[in-house]
Design an enzyme around this catalytic site. Structure first.
Site, mmCIF file in Angstrom:
data_model
loop_
_atom_site.group_PDB
_atom_site.id
_atom_site.type_symbol
_atom_site.label_atom_id
_atom_site.label_comp_id
_atom_site.label_asym_id
_atom_site.label_seq_id
_atom_site.Cartn_x
_atom_site.Cartn_y
_atom_site.Cartn_z
ATOM 1 N N ARG A 232 0.871 -1.263 0.064
ATOM 2 C CA ARG A 232 0.184 -0.072 -0.020
ATOM 3 C C ARG A 232 0.927 1.287 -0.089
ATOM 4 O O ARG A 232 0.466 2.452 -0.509
ATOM 5 C CB ARG A 232 -1.145 -0.068 1.379
ATOM 6 C CG ARG A 232 -1.878 1.383 1.170
ATOM 7 C CD ARG A 232 -3.217 1.049 2.079
ATOM 8 N NE ARG A 232 -2.896 0.318 3.439
ATOM 9 C CZ ARG A 232 -2.294 0.833 4.303
ATOM 10 N NH1 ARG A 232 -1.879 2.236 4.259
ATOM 11 N NH2 ARG A 232 -2.281 -0.099 5.513
ATOM 12 N N LYS B 270 -6.678 5.017 -20.008
ATOM 13 C CA LYS B 270 -6.716 5.131 -21.321
ATOM 14 C C LYS B 270 -5.521 5.073 -22.260
ATOM 15 O O LYS B 270 -5.297 3.776 -22.632
ATOM 16 C CB LYS B 270 -7.500 6.633 -21.419
ATOM 17 C CG LYS B 270 -8.622 6.943 -20.603
ATOM 18 C CD LYS B 270 -9.862 6.340 -20.853
ATOM 19 C CE LYS B 270 -10.569 6.364 -19.726
ATOM 20 N NZ LYS B 270 -11.116 7.681 -19.219
ATOM 21 N N TYR C 31 -14.258 16.289 -17.027
ATOM 22 C CA TYR C 31 -14.770 14.844 -16.857
ATOM 23 C C TYR C 31 -15.796 14.874 -15.718
ATOM 24 O O TYR C 31 -15.824 15.476 -14.432
ATOM 25 C CB TYR C 31 -13.615 13.845 -16.408
ATOM 26 C CG TYR C 31 -13.815 12.581 -16.434
ATOM 27 C CD1 TYR C 31 -14.155 11.806 -17.374
ATOM 28 C CD2 TYR C 31 -13.984 11.681 -15.101
ATOM 29 C CE1 TYR C 31 -14.590 10.397 -17.180
ATOM 30 C CE2 TYR C 31 -14.474 10.582 -14.983
ATOM 31 C CZ TYR C 31 -14.748 9.680 -16.026
ATOM 32 O OH TYR C 31 -14.968 8.440 -16.037
ATOM 33 N N ASP D 246 -5.959 17.654 -15.763
ATOM 34 C CA ASP D 246 -6.312 16.376 -16.210
ATOM 35 C C ASP D 246 -5.852 16.162 -17.560
ATOM 36 O O ASP D 246 -6.468 17.051 -18.576
ATOM 37 C CB ASP D 246 -7.972 16.098 -16.216
ATOM 38 C CG ASP D 246 -8.360 14.577 -16.503
ATOM 39 O OD1 ASP D 246 -7.405 13.882 -17.424
ATOM 40 O OD2 ASP D 246 -9.210 14.099 -16.115
#
Ligand SMILES: *Cc1c(COP(=O)(O)O)cnc(C)c1O
Length: 402
Positions: free
Chosen positions: A57, A207, A110, A182
């Protein structure tokens, strides 16, 4: 803050993050599929705590290779991986903001990020003002004494607007604000926002970075002080990426440059083809002369990327008919992969947005969005020709039926 790359981007994509002087090891980065790491004594235990060999983590050696490669590609100090693009964005905002802070964000970003800024952050006492893309005066008017971040997205979905990053960075410097972008649609192959003065670069690695529509992941890249702060938050919130999926991300990054170059070329060819088509009212692609941000695009981005949109003559139903008539362009949301996809924004990415706001964003019912893959462009154009033919057929049939 221009950073010198050790190698050119095509090389960094393939070899970035690896130690070229190391011999007798595996050529590809192994998957460290482990949650924890063994130490020999307590001294070593103390020493490994802040490293990528303590607990997954916190960090993992497989992830570190990808993070270093991405930092090289973006030309920044450091990068971090997340379990999704949304995890990268929400964790970064939660890390940089506190109660009483204010955000200025572009309106056509987005949908998930709009929701986070307008519905989740207010619960923590953080407000956002949404402003029009590239209206710098409106951005400046929205700045308050408690504003902390200016958030932009470039290019945008589905109108492929390109934000003037130089102006945004100058405005932020004047008011001592942090800039976040972004940059999912750009990839560092087409634009490195840090070179234009942007502080934090965010991606949905799902993406283009992954590139094969088979993983979900997110990226934050930028100055070391910001990345360290975000790393602490990622460790606390726990939205790290699984090493197994990082292996697929690493495989994707190796071909990022060649994929994006092909997608730039093919999307431009397709945009030009569509602009000549009699049944199409408008084509949105920044490398076309008529696009509102063409001048900015010429200056700031290497290519327009693989996404473009167009509006058919007729109704929303006509746009749906075209989408359904395509076969190589697969009917599916998402973008950035090797397979070409088609979607109708009002039914997918913009389905939850009110018709009035959609109008403000320039998203119409007649709009079709393409994500151009790496198939041969002539096959893709033939598919579009065939799909668009339904517009003529339906009209003729309608006339006959009348
Ligand atoms: C897909 C996408 C996101 C969200 O990323 P996930 O990986 O799906 O969480 C954020 N921003 C943009 C521009 C996107 O296209």
């Amino acid at each position: 803050m221009k950073k010198k790359h050790q190698f050119r981007q095509e090389t960094e994509a393939v070899r970035g993050g690896t130690d070229l002087s190391k011999k007798n090891g595996p050529l590809t980065t192994p998957i460290y599929q482990t949650s924890t790491f063994e130490v020999t004594d307590m001294q070593e235990q103390l020493r490994v705590t802040p490293t990528d060999s303590f607990y997954t983590r916190y960090g993992n050696p497989t992830s570190t290779v990808a993070e270093k490669a991405i930092a090289e590609l973006e030309g920044v100090d450091a990068a971090l991986l997340f379990s999704s693009g949304m995890a990268a964005i929400t964790t970064s905002f939660l890390s940089l903001l506190q109660a009483g802070d204010h955000v200025v964000a572009q309106r056509d970003i987005y949908g998930g990020v709009i929701k986070f800024l307008s519905q989740w952050l207010p619960k923590l006492g953080i407000e956002t003002t949404f402003v029009d893309t590239n209206d710098i005066e409106q951005h400046e008017r929205a700045i308050r004494p408690n504003t902390k971040i200016i958030h932009v997205e470039s290019p945008t979905n589905p109108n492929v607007r390109v934000v003037d990053l130089e102006k945004i960075a100058a405005l932020a410097r004047k008011h001592h604000l942090i800039t976040t972008i972004d940059s999912t649609f750009s990839t560092p192959i087409n634009c490195r926002p840090a070179e234009w003065g942007i502080d934090l670069v965010l991606h949905s690695g799902t993406k283009y970075f992954g590139g094969h529509s088979d993983i979900i992941c997110g990226i934050a890249a930028g100055r070391r002080d910001l990345i360290e702060q975000i790393h602490h938050t990622r460790t606390t919130l726990g939205c790290c990426m699984d090493p197994h999926a990082v292996f697929l991300l690493l495989r994707g990054i190796k071909t990022l440059a060649v994929r994006v170059e092909r997608q730039n070329e093919s999307a431009l060819r397709i945009a030009e083809f569509l602009s000549q088509h009699p049944k199409i009212a408008r084509v949105h692609y920044p490398m076309l002369k008529g696009h509102p941000d063409h001048a900015i695009a010429k200056r700031q981005i290497v290519g327009g990327g693989g996404v473009l949109s167009f509006e058919v003559e007729g109704s929303g139903a006509d746009a749906c008919r075209v989408g359904e008539a395509l076969s190589l362009f697969t009917l599916a949301p998402s973008l950035g992969g090797v397979d070409s996809l088609v979607s109708i924004p009002v039914l997918t990415s913009h389905a939850m947005i009110s018709p009035e706001l959609r109008k403000k964003m320039g998203v119409t019912d007649q709009m079709i969005r393409l994500s151009v893959g790496i198939e041969h462009v002539e096959d893709l154009i033939a598919d579009l020709e065939k799909g668009l033919a339904v517009l003529s057929t339906t009209r003729k049939e309608a006339v006959v039926a009348d």
